[in-house]
Design an enzyme around this catalytic site. Structure first.
Site, short mmCIF file in Angstrom:
data_model
loop_
_atom_site.label_atom_id
_atom_site.label_comp_id
_atom_site.label_asym_id
_atom_site.label_seq_id
_atom_site.Cartn_x
_atom_site.Cartn_y
_atom_site.Cartn_z
N TYR A 170 -13.19 -3.88 11.00
CA TYR A 170 -11.86 -3.26 11.01
C TYR A 170 -11.15 -3.51 12.35
CZ TYR A 170 -8.54 0.67 10.29
OH TYR A 170 -7.42 1.45 10.14
N ALA A 215 -11.66 -5.93 14.47
CA ALA A 215 -11.30 -7.37 14.58
C ALA A 215 -10.03 -7.64 13.78
CB ALA A 215 -12.45 -8.23 14.07
N ILE A 242 -5.36 9.71 11.54
CA ILE A 242 -4.30 10.29 10.70
C ILE A 242 -4.94 10.85 9.43
CG2 ILE A 242 -2.11 9.83 9.52
CD1 ILE A 242 -2.05 9.37 12.60
N SER A 286 1.29 3.42 -2.44
CA SER A 286 0.92 4.46 -3.42
C SER A 286 0.42 5.75 -2.77
CB SER A 286 -0.13 3.92 -4.39
OG SER A 286 -1.20 3.35 -3.68
N ARG A 287 -0.17 5.62 -1.58
CA ARG A 287 -0.81 6.80 -0.98
C ARG A 287 -0.63 6.79 0.53
NH1 ARG A 287 -6.31 6.43 -1.29
NH2 ARG A 287 -6.36 4.29 -2.04
N SER A 302 -4.20 -0.41 14.46
CA SER A 302 -4.95 0.84 14.64
C SER A 302 -5.37 0.93 16.10
CB SER A 302 -6.20 0.83 13.76
OG SER A 302 -7.10 1.82 14.18
N GLY A 354 0.83 -1.21 0.00
CA GLY A 354 0.00 0.00 0.00
C GLY A 354 0.86 1.26 0.00
N VAL A 402 -3.30 -7.58 -2.09
CA VAL A 402 -2.62 -8.29 -1.00
C VAL A 402 -3.52 -9.30 -0.29
CG1 VAL A 402 -0.79 -6.61 -0.49
CG2 VAL A 402 -3.06 -6.31 0.55
N ASN A 450 1.29 -2.39 5.37
CA ASN A 450 0.53 -1.16 5.59
C ASN A 450 -0.81 -1.16 4.87
OD1 ASN A 450 0.28 2.03 5.75
ND2 ASN A 450 0.22 1.46 3.58
P1 NDP Z 1 -5.10 5.13 2.36
O1 NDP Z 1 -6.53 4.82 2.05
O2 NDP Z 1 -4.61 6.52 2.25
O3 NDP Z 1 -4.15 4.20 1.42
C1 NDP Z 1 -4.39 2.82 1.36
C2 NDP Z 1 -3.27 2.15 0.62
O4 NDP Z 1 -3.49 0.73 0.63
C3 NDP Z 1 -3.21 2.55 -0.86
O5 NDP Z 1 -1.84 2.50 -1.25
C4 NDP Z 1 -4.00 1.45 -1.55
O6 NDP Z 1 -3.65 1.25 -2.93
C5 NDP Z 1 -3.55 0.25 -0.71
N1 NDP Z 1 -4.48 -0.87 -0.78
C6 NDP Z 1 -5.79 -0.89 -0.42
N2 NDP Z 1 -6.31 -2.11 -0.64
C7 NDP Z 1 -5.32 -2.88 -1.16
C8 NDP Z 1 -5.24 -4.22 -1.62
N3 NDP Z 1 -6.28 -5.05 -1.58
N4 NDP Z 1 -4.06 -4.66 -2.12
C9 NDP Z 1 -2.98 -3.83 -2.17
N5 NDP Z 1 -2.99 -2.56 -1.74
C10 NDP Z 1 -4.16 -2.09 -1.25
O7 NDP Z 1 -4.85 4.51 3.81
P2 NDP Z 1 -3.99 5.08 5.04
O8 NDP Z 1 -2.69 5.55 4.57
O9 NDP Z 1 -4.85 5.97 5.83
O10 NDP Z 1 -3.82 3.75 5.90
C11 NDP Z 1 -2.65 2.95 5.85
C12 NDP Z 1 -2.73 1.91 6.96
O11 NDP Z 1 -2.83 2.56 8.22
C13 NDP Z 1 -3.96 1.01 6.85
O12 NDP Z 1 -3.62 -0.30 7.25
C14 NDP Z 1 -4.92 1.64 7.84
O13 NDP Z 1 -5.86 0.71 8.31
C15 NDP Z 1 -3.96 2.09 8.93
N6 NDP Z 1 -4.50 3.15 9.77
C16 NDP Z 1 -4.91 4.36 9.23
C17 NDP Z 1 -5.45 5.34 10.06
C18 NDP Z 1 -5.92 6.66 9.56
O14 NDP Z 1 -6.53 7.41 10.35
N7 NDP Z 1 -5.67 7.04 8.32
C19 NDP Z 1 -5.60 5.08 11.51
C20 NDP Z 1 -5.14 3.81 11.94
C21 NDP Z 1 -4.61 2.88 11.11
P3 NDP Z 1 -4.38 2.15 -4.11
O15 NDP Z 1 -3.77 3.52 -4.02
O16 NDP Z 1 -4.04 1.44 -5.37
O17 NDP Z 1 -5.83 2.14 -3.80
#
Ligand code: NDP
Length: 248
Positions: A156, A158, A189, A15-16, A143, A13, A65, A91
């Site tokens: 989420y 769980a 975040i 990309s973003r 999280s 993950g 993934v 991630n």
């Molecule tokens: P974003 O939604 O900003 O980014 C999600 C990333 O995961 C993207 O790169 C996306 O790819 C990738 N992704 C999603 N589904 C898949 C998949 N099936 N296979 C491969 N890649 C995938 O998320 P965050 O940066 O906010 O979150 C990152 C991590 O941190 C997560 O695990 C989230 O649960 C955790 N987290 C986030 C919090 C928050 O407040 N933001 C709080 C607590 C935990 P693509 O760009 O191609 O869609």
């Protein structure tokens, strides 16, 4: 290592959001970076550019993934064409919130598969390589919802609680091989993941955060960087809660 002699980190993950910030920070720390993303190739290209601006090599692959075979193929491809990695940041994640009474079964399955099964998939496929290298660091993204629970996030929470149990168990298996496994549990975040929240909902949460602000991706990337570095060489099986002092 590779022909440039830089260590390699794999970030899922990347990309973003937090994944991109972690990838760029690890590049700054001296790692060449392989990462995967789901489908946003435009965002992935920006991450690659940011990594390369730090003077490091980058490699990106679109991969779901939650799909074990796809993960196995992707990691084999990375090892063959980019190099063997000694750091993994699991991630990638999604949410699909609803009160349990209204939660669609497919949103239960999708969230468990993407957040939790993905961590099994990546760690299972990388385990032998880590054991062979006899060193390395795995950082799994949980999280605050996995630590405390959160209404409308039974799926989420769980998955994220499962990641903690998984990581503590894997730390016990891998310690003897010099491989460390730790967890980062972020609070709220600012990323696309929370873009659906209203300003009022964010303000209400900010009141419960001791530092009175939502976190940034760099707040989390810095912790990931620490856990991937020798500065944390005597830490394993730990959960770093990074939430600005959220009190709920
Ligand atoms: P974003 O939604 O900003 O980014 C999600 C990333 O995961 C993207 O790169 C996306 O790819 C990738 N992704 C999603 N589904 C898949 C998949 N099936 N296979 C491969 N890649 C995938 O998320 P965050 O940066 O906010 O979150 C990152 C991590 O941190 C997560 O695990 C989230 O649960 C955790 N987290 C986030 C919090 C928050 O407040 N933001 C709080 C607590 C935990 P693509 O760009 O191609 O869609």
């Amino acid at each position: 290592m590779n022909e440039n002699n830089n260590p390699i980190a794999f970030v899922s993950g990347g990309s973003r959001g937090i994944g991109r910030a972690a990838a760029v920070k690890l590049a700054e720390d001296g790692f060449d970076i392989a990462f995967c993303y789901h489908s946003n190739s435009e965002a992935a290209n920006i991450t690659r550019q940011l990594i390369e601006e730090k003077g490091r090599r980058s490699y990106s692959v679109a991969c779901d993934v939650s799909d074990f075979d796809a993960v196995r193929n992707m990691l084999e491809d990375i090892e063959e064409n980019f190099g063997e990695f000694s750091v993994v940041v699991n991630n990638a994640g999604i949410n699909a919130d609803a009160p349990l009474a209204l939660m669609e079964p497919e949103n239960w399955t999708k969230v468990i598969n993407t957040n939790l099964n993905s961590v099994f998939n990546v760690c299972r496929c990388a385990a032998i390589s880590f054991i062979r290298q006899a060193h390395g660091s795995i950082v799994n993204l949980s999280s605050i919802s996995g630590v405390l629970g959160n209404a409308s996030q039974t799926n989420y929470s769980a998955a994220k609680a499962g990641i903690i149990g998984f990581s503590k168990s894997l730390a016990k298996e891998m310690g003897r091989y010099g491989v460390r496994v730790n967890v980062v549990a972020p609070g709220l975040i600012e990323t696309d993941m929370i873009s659906g929240m209203t300003d009022k909902a964010k303000k209400d949460i900010e009141k419960k955060i001791l530092l009175k602000r939502v976190g940034t991706v760099d707040d989390i990337a810095n912790a990931i960087s620490f856990l991937c570095s020798d500065k944390s060489s005597y830490m394993t099986g730990q959960v770093l809660q990074i939430d600005g002092g959220l009190r709920v």
